[in-house]
Design a protein around this motif. Structure first.
Motif, PDB file in Angstrom:
ATOM      1  N   ILE A   1       0.871  -1.178   0.000  1.00 46.66           N
ATOM      2  CA  ILE A   1       0.000   0.000   0.000  1.00 46.66           C
ATOM      3  C   ILE A   1       0.914   1.235   0.000  1.00 46.66           C
ATOM      4  N   HIS A   2       0.657   2.159  -0.941  1.00 42.71           N
ATOM      5  CA  HIS A   2       1.474   3.368  -1.076  1.00 42.71           C
ATOM      6  C   HIS A   2       0.645   4.592  -0.715  1.00 42.71           C
ATOM      7  N   SER A   3       1.327   5.601  -0.237  1.00 40.96           N
ATOM      8  CA  SER A   3       0.709   6.928  -0.138  1.00 40.96           C
ATOM      9  C   SER A   3       0.733   7.545  -1.526  1.00 40.96           C
ATOM     10  N   ALA A   4      -0.420   7.984  -2.015  1.00 44.06           N
ATOM     11  CA  ALA A   4      -0.467   8.612  -3.325  1.00 44.06           C
ATOM     12  C   ALA A   4       0.215   9.979  -3.316  1.00 44.06           C
ATOM     13  N   TYR A   5       0.467  10.512  -2.111  1.00 51.43           N
ATOM     14  CA  TYR A   5       1.105  11.833  -1.986  1.00 51.43           C
ATOM     15  C   TYR A   5       2.524  11.796  -2.551  1.00 51.43           C
ATOM     16  N   ASP A   6       3.318  10.754  -2.198  1.00 50.67           N
ATOM     17  CA  ASP A   6       4.692  10.676  -2.701  1.00 50.67           C
ATOM     18  C   ASP A   6       5.118   9.241  -3.009  1.00 50.67           C
ATOM     19  N   THR A   7       4.147   8.322  -3.164  1.00 49.36           N
ATOM     20  CA  THR A   7       4.342   6.888  -3.489  1.00 49.36           C
ATOM     21  C   THR A   7       5.111   6.127  -2.423  1.00 49.36           C
ATOM     22  N   THR A   8       5.269   6.690  -1.218  1.00 44.92           N
ATOM     23  CA  THR A   8       5.930   5.969  -0.138  1.00 44.92           C
ATOM     24  C   THR A   8       5.151   4.697   0.206  1.00 44.92           C
ATOM     25  N   VAL A   9       5.861   3.582   0.381  1.00 46.37           N
ATOM     26  CA  VAL A   9       5.217   2.332   0.794  1.00 46.37           C
ATOM     27  C   VAL A   9       4.938   2.407   2.292  1.00 46.37           C
ATOM     28  N   VAL A  10       3.671   2.235   2.680  1.00 46.28           N
ATOM     29  CA  VAL A  10       3.295   2.316   4.091  1.00 46.28           C
ATOM     30  C   VAL A  10       2.875   0.970   4.668  1.00 46.28           C
ATOM     31  N   TRP A  11       2.765  -0.058   3.840  1.00 49.72           N
ATOM     32  CA  TRP A  11       2.392  -1.399   4.337  1.00 49.72           C
ATOM     33  C   TRP A  11       2.791  -2.445   3.304  1.00 49.72           C
ATOM     34  N   LYS A  12       3.249  -3.613   3.786  1.00 54.67           N
ATOM     35  CA  LYS A  12       3.586  -4.725   2.904  1.00 54.67           C
ATOM     36  C   LYS A  12       2.868  -5.974   3.406  1.00 54.67           C
ATOM     37  N   GLY A  13       2.289  -6.719   2.486  1.00 56.95           N
ATOM     38  CA  GLY A  13       1.457  -7.852   2.871  1.00 56.95           C
ATOM     39  C   GLY A  13       2.186  -9.176   2.954  1.00 56.95           C
ATOM     40  N   ASN A  14       3.407  -9.269   2.456  1.00 49.85           N
ATOM     41  CA  ASN A  14       4.139 -10.545   2.471  1.00 49.85           C
ATOM     42  C   ASN A  14       5.595 -10.302   2.828  1.00 49.85           C
ATOM     43  N   ARG A  15       5.812  -9.823   4.064  1.00 48.54           N
ATOM     44  CA  ARG A  15       7.167  -9.458   4.494  1.00 48.54           C
ATOM     45  C   ARG A  15       8.122 -10.652   4.465  1.00 48.54           C
ATOM     46  N   ASP A  16       7.641 -11.819   4.886  1.00 46.30           N
ATOM     47  CA  ASP A  16       8.527 -12.970   5.068  1.00 46.30           C
ATOM     48  C   ASP A  16       8.556 -13.909   3.872  1.00 46.30           C
ATOM     49  N   GLN A  17       7.683 -13.713   2.885  1.00 42.91           N
ATOM     50  CA  GLN A  17       7.634 -14.607   1.730  1.00 42.91           C
ATOM     51  C   GLN A  17       7.680 -13.777   0.449  1.00 42.91           C
ATOM     52  N   ILE A  18       8.721 -14.030  -0.340  1.00 46.68           N
ATOM     53  CA  ILE A  18       8.914 -13.269  -1.575  1.00 46.68           C
ATOM     54  C   ILE A  18       8.166 -13.960  -2.712  1.00 46.68           C
ATOM     55  N   VAL A  19       7.517 -13.188  -3.564  1.00 45.34           N
ATOM     56  CA  VAL A  19       6.814 -13.745  -4.715  1.00 45.34           C
ATOM     57  C   VAL A  19       7.564 -13.375  -5.993  1.00 45.34           C
ATOM     58  N   HIS A  20       7.337 -14.139  -7.026  1.00 43.44           N
ATOM     59  CA  HIS A  20       8.016 -13.896  -8.299  1.00 43.44           C
ATOM     60  C   HIS A  20       7.469 -12.623  -8.928  1.00 43.44           C
ATOM     61  N   PRO A  21       8.332 -11.727  -9.413  1.00 45.89           N
ATOM     62  CA  PRO A  21       7.850 -10.427  -9.919  1.00 45.89           C
ATOM     63  C   PRO A  21       6.988 -10.511 -11.171  1.00 45.89           C
ATOM     64  N   SER A  22       7.054 -11.648 -11.903  1.00 44.12           N
ATOM     65  CA  SER A  22       6.344 -11.712 -13.184  1.00 44.12           C
ATOM     66  C   SER A  22       4.894 -12.174 -13.059  1.00 44.12           C
ATOM     67  N   ASP A  23       4.562 -12.931 -12.003  1.00 45.98           N
ATOM     68  CA  ASP A  23       3.216 -13.519 -11.977  1.00 45.98           C
ATOM     69  C   ASP A  23       2.531 -13.507 -10.611  1.00 45.98           C
ATOM     70  N   PRO A  24       2.731 -12.490  -9.758  1.00 42.36           N
ATOM     71  CA  PRO A  24       1.986 -12.485  -8.493  1.00 42.36           C
ATOM     72  C   PRO A  24       0.509 -12.188  -8.749  1.00 42.36           C
ATOM     73  N   VAL A  25      -0.347 -12.833  -7.966  1.00 44.96           N
ATOM     74  CA  VAL A  25      -1.795 -12.629  -8.115  1.00 44.96           C
ATOM     75  C   VAL A  25      -2.425 -12.518  -6.725  1.00 44.96           C
ATOM     76  N   LEU A  26      -3.197 -11.472  -6.512  1.00 43.78           N
ATOM     77  CA  LEU A  26      -4.034 -11.339  -5.320  1.00 43.78           C
ATOM     78  C   LEU A  26      -5.461 -11.658  -5.734  1.00 43.78           C
ATOM     79  N   SER A  27      -6.104 -12.587  -5.022  1.00 48.26           N
ATOM     80  CA  SER A  27      -7.462 -12.966  -5.417  1.00 48.26           C
ATOM     81  C   SER A  27      -8.352 -13.115  -4.194  1.00 48.26           C
TER      82      SER A  27
END
Length: 777
Positions: free
Chosen positions: A72-98
């Motif tokens: 989740i980013h602040s639209a004010y300056d695109t700063t990331v304010v929350w991450k949903g998968n801190r401990d598990q990295i996903v592949h950059p080409s095919d992540p899907v939230l459903s």
């Protein structure tokens, strides 16, 4: 064969992901919600309604790897304010939230062996929606057919390294869940790092810990300002502190909407605002010896380190003969610094990898081992230097040393003599006091046991029964101290209340109070079984109630279904019978003064028992009214004459009973019913429904409309009579029981209640997120 099957399975997964992204509806960038069946992938973005925040899959390159997170980013300056998968990295080409049609919210990727489940209900839930709110909170809600919603999951319950307005720090006492900030290991890797920020409810202050050790405290909050936080970091903030039986939390909001502010915790111990604009706390300057600006002194400072020693960043050309390595990529700046600080042979260190991880430690004998030369390219080295002005002089004249030694020795002898005399006198006084106290306790115990059948337990037995007052055994917090579950050697389970040591009550006063409580014997009052006195400890032992308190069920979306109408009506009658006994049939008239759902305990058959007499007052049956300068109890349940003027009587308990009765019927807290369009609490809302002849709209939806309509109408009628503005207009407990048990029509009509008393007291602390059936948006 296994290898072939594995490859086929991977190929099928890629094919399925491709088909899903091609044939399902993608989330539109202007939409703020993810609905069942929608697919959210690396090319999707989800904006909050006013476009203050947006959600996407965010990738960052570090150590020649791509780390991708649901962010989740602040639209004010695109700063990331929350991450949903801190401990598990996903592949950059095919992540899907459903979000599927069973209410499961998850992240999938070909790099994961199994999905990351953000939320999954024990039973499938239809009609859900995930929405990004303008607060930056990503929430999953269950949409009911009657237009209301239930909150299932929210990102605010899982903070990462950034605290944004209305996000909480603290603890949920019901679930044990804690809201903390954890620093990020490195710039690229979101794995939790070395530092965490938490709210300390006992001291009412913010704390930064490094690997569990406190290194910084904010100081007390006074006039909406923390002592050790710079003014420019607090200027536009308004702090909110909530402390009750449900939770102890801290949060803030911005008083200037055009100047949004959030806090970011770095893995060097620095807490900054808006990531880089300024700092809130400098725990990176807390070297263990200093106690300025909120820094806390350490107990294990190496003897070779003295005040003024700090690490200074310099560009040097080092001699590489005297150094050691730690190439662990999970070792970051703060741990490199700590390792060098504790090693008396270490003069400095530098980081190895480009993401500021790994360490190279230098062991130099003199400044000749490194070169400071602006014309030669060097590297950033954190060099240990002394910047202080309070270093003791190591050289002085022999005369000064002798004078200092003689003076110190003389003072030491004098102080030692005075101390020995004081210790001897104190020891004698303590022995005499203990002898008298033991004699008094022995007489006290024999008297209570003989006259009242009350057990006087040994302190060691109480300690063993509660596992040394373990936090795992703590089951509640009463008016004057914590309550623990204990098991006596006989196997009997009991509730053990440990009275606060700050109480000024002595042994004689404690005996008098116990003698009075022993007189109270009724099936709807929690029974006192025994007590214990040991030095400053005063402990009460009650019967154990296995089904906890009424609020544990009543205000919970799931557990409230266990209370059908028959159980609720039985609980109402039981509470009324208990109050009638206290007001009329006990030897002394007792006014409870703190009647509420959390003070109603339930036995194994869900029968109610009134508990916590820490704020009760006792009178002879001839007395009927009293006045106090110290108003105690819980706002929202207090009668207007008590809250405003300190006047209390049995009619004060009647008012509290009326509020509690309406809560039992509705399943909602009196203080949780507020919105801008309808600024009333529960009592005020009931009055509006009563006037419009719509009072059945009040009934708890979890009853599924299965209830006795005549009994419900009677209860609402009685509840409104109990909360009348003037005490004389309220019925007595005898009248209430008669109206509850009689089938005849109630003659008295209720007048407008005193709901406005609580309206202003609670306005700032209400949150619709507390409601089970109200809107959570």
């Amino acid at each position: 064969m296994r290898l072939i099957l594995h490859k086929l399975l991977l190929a099928f997964m890629h094919l399925w992901l491709w088909w899903s992204s091609s044939n399902h509806v993608h989330v539109d960038a202007a939409d703020d919600s993810l609905k069942p069946g929608d697919i959210f992938n690396s090319s999707s973005q989800l904006y909050s309604k006013s476009r203050k925040y947006f959600l996407d899959f965010y990738s960052i390159q570090s150590l020649h790897k791509a780390f991708t997170y649901l962010a989740i980013h602040s639209a004010y300056d695109t700063t990331v304010v929350w991450k949903g998968n801190r401990d598990q990295i996903v592949h950059p080409s095919d992540p899907v939230l459903s979000l599927n049609f069973s209410g499961v919210l998850k992240i999938e990727s070909s790099s994961l062996k199994k999905p990351i489940i953000l939320y999954s209900s024990p039973q499938p839930i239809n009609n859900t929606v995930a929405t990004l709110l303008d607060t930056g909170n990503f929430v999953l809600q269950h949409l009911h057919s009657n237009g209301t919603t239930t909150l299932l999951w929210q990102s605010f319950d899982y903070p990462t390294d950034t605290l944004i307005p209305t996000m909480k720090l603290g603890v949920n006492h019901k679930t044990g869940h804690r809201w903390l900030l954890y620093s990020q290991l490195t710039y690229g890797r979101a794995t939790p790092g070395t530092f965490n920020l938490e709210w300390e409810p006992r001291e009412q202050e913010l704390v930064i810990r490094r690997r569990g050790k406190v290194c910084w405290k904010s100081g007390k909050l006074r006039n909406n300002r923390f002592e050790h936080i710079p003014e420019d970091a607090q200027g536009v903030l308004k702090y909110s502190i909530l402390s009750n039986g449900d939770e102890d939390t801290f949060s803030f909001t911005s008083t200037n909407e055009s100047h949004t502010r959030w806090w970011y915790l770095w893995d060097i111990g620095r807490l900054s605002y808006n990531e880089k604009e300024g700092y809130v706390a400098r725990a990176d300057l807390c070297y263990g010896y200093n106690n300025t600006d909120g820094c806390q002194r350490w107990e294990d400072i190496p003897k070779c380190r003295i005040p003024g020693d700090v690490f200074t960043k310099k560009n040097l050309r080092p001699n590489y003969e005297n150094f050691t390595f730690d190439m662990n990529q999970n070792i970051t700046y703060s741990e490199c610094e700590a390792a060098c600080w504790s090693d008396c042979n270490c003069n400095g260190f530098t980081e190895i990898y480009e993401d500021r991880s790994g360490c190279r430690f230098y062991h130099w004998n003199s400044s000749k081992d490194y070169i400071v030369d602006g014309t030669v390219s060097g590297q950033d080295i954190y060099l240990l230097e002394n910047k202080g002005n309070i270093i003791a002089h190591r050289h002085g004249t022999k005369r000064w040393i002798w004078i200092t030694t003689v003076i110190a020795a003389t003072l030491l002898i004098i102080c030692a003599s005075i101390l020995c005399l004081a210790i001897k006198k104190r020891k004698h006084l303590l022995q005499e006091k203990k002898r008298k106290e033991m004699s008094l306790i022995e007489d006290f115990g024999n008297d209570l046991n003989k006259k009242h059948g009350l057990k006087v337990l040994d302190y060691t037995l109480v300690v063993a029964a509660t596992n040394e007052f373990s936090s795992d055994n703590k089951i509640g917090q009463g008016g004057f101290g914590p309550v623990y579950k204990g098991t006596l050697p006989t196997g009997e389970e009991v509730a053990i209340k440990r009275l606060s040591r700050s109480s000024a009550q002595g042994i004689v006063e404690f005996k008098n109070e116990l003698t009075l409580i022993c007189e109270l014997q009724h099936m709807n009052l929690v029974q006192l079984l025994g007590c214990c006195i040991h030095e400053e400890e005063k402990i009460l032992i009650y019967e154990y109630m296995p089904n906890k308190s009424l609020d544990f069920y009543l205000f919970d979306c799931t557990r409230s279904k266990l209370l059908d109408w028959n159980k609720r009506f039985n609980i109402i009658q039981g509470i009324a019978q208990g109050l009638l006994y206290l007001h009329k049939y006990s030897r002394l008239k007792v006014i409870h003064r703190d009647l509420k759902a959390s003070n109603i305990l339930l036995d194994e058959n869900m029968n109610p028992k009134i508990s916590d007499f820490g704020m009760a007052r006792m009178f002879t049956q001839q007395d009927s009214i009293s006045n106090t300068n110290r108003v105690v109890g819980t706002y929202g349940y207090m009668s207007p004459e008590y809250a405003m003027e300190g006047i209390f009587s049995t009619k004060s308990d009647v008012y509290s009973f009326g509020v509690l009765l309406l809560e039992i019927v509705s399943g909602r807290k009196n203080t949780s019913f507020y919105d801008d369009d309808h600024p009333l609490n529960l009592v005020g809302h009931v009055w509006e429904l009563w006037k419009d002849d719509k009072y059945f709209e009040l009934v708890d939806p979890s009853l599924n409309e299965v209830f006795d309509h005549e009994e419900v109408q009677r209860c609402i009628h009685i509840g409104l009579l109990c909360v009348e503005h003037y005490a004389n207009d309220r019925p007595t407990m005898s009248d209430i029981i008669s109206m509850l048990t009689s089938k005849s029509l109630i003659v008295s009509l209720p007048q407008k209640p005193a709901f406005y008393v609580q309206r202003y007291m609670y306005k700032e602390n209400l949150s619709s997120l507390e409601l089970c059936t109200g809107s959570t948006v």
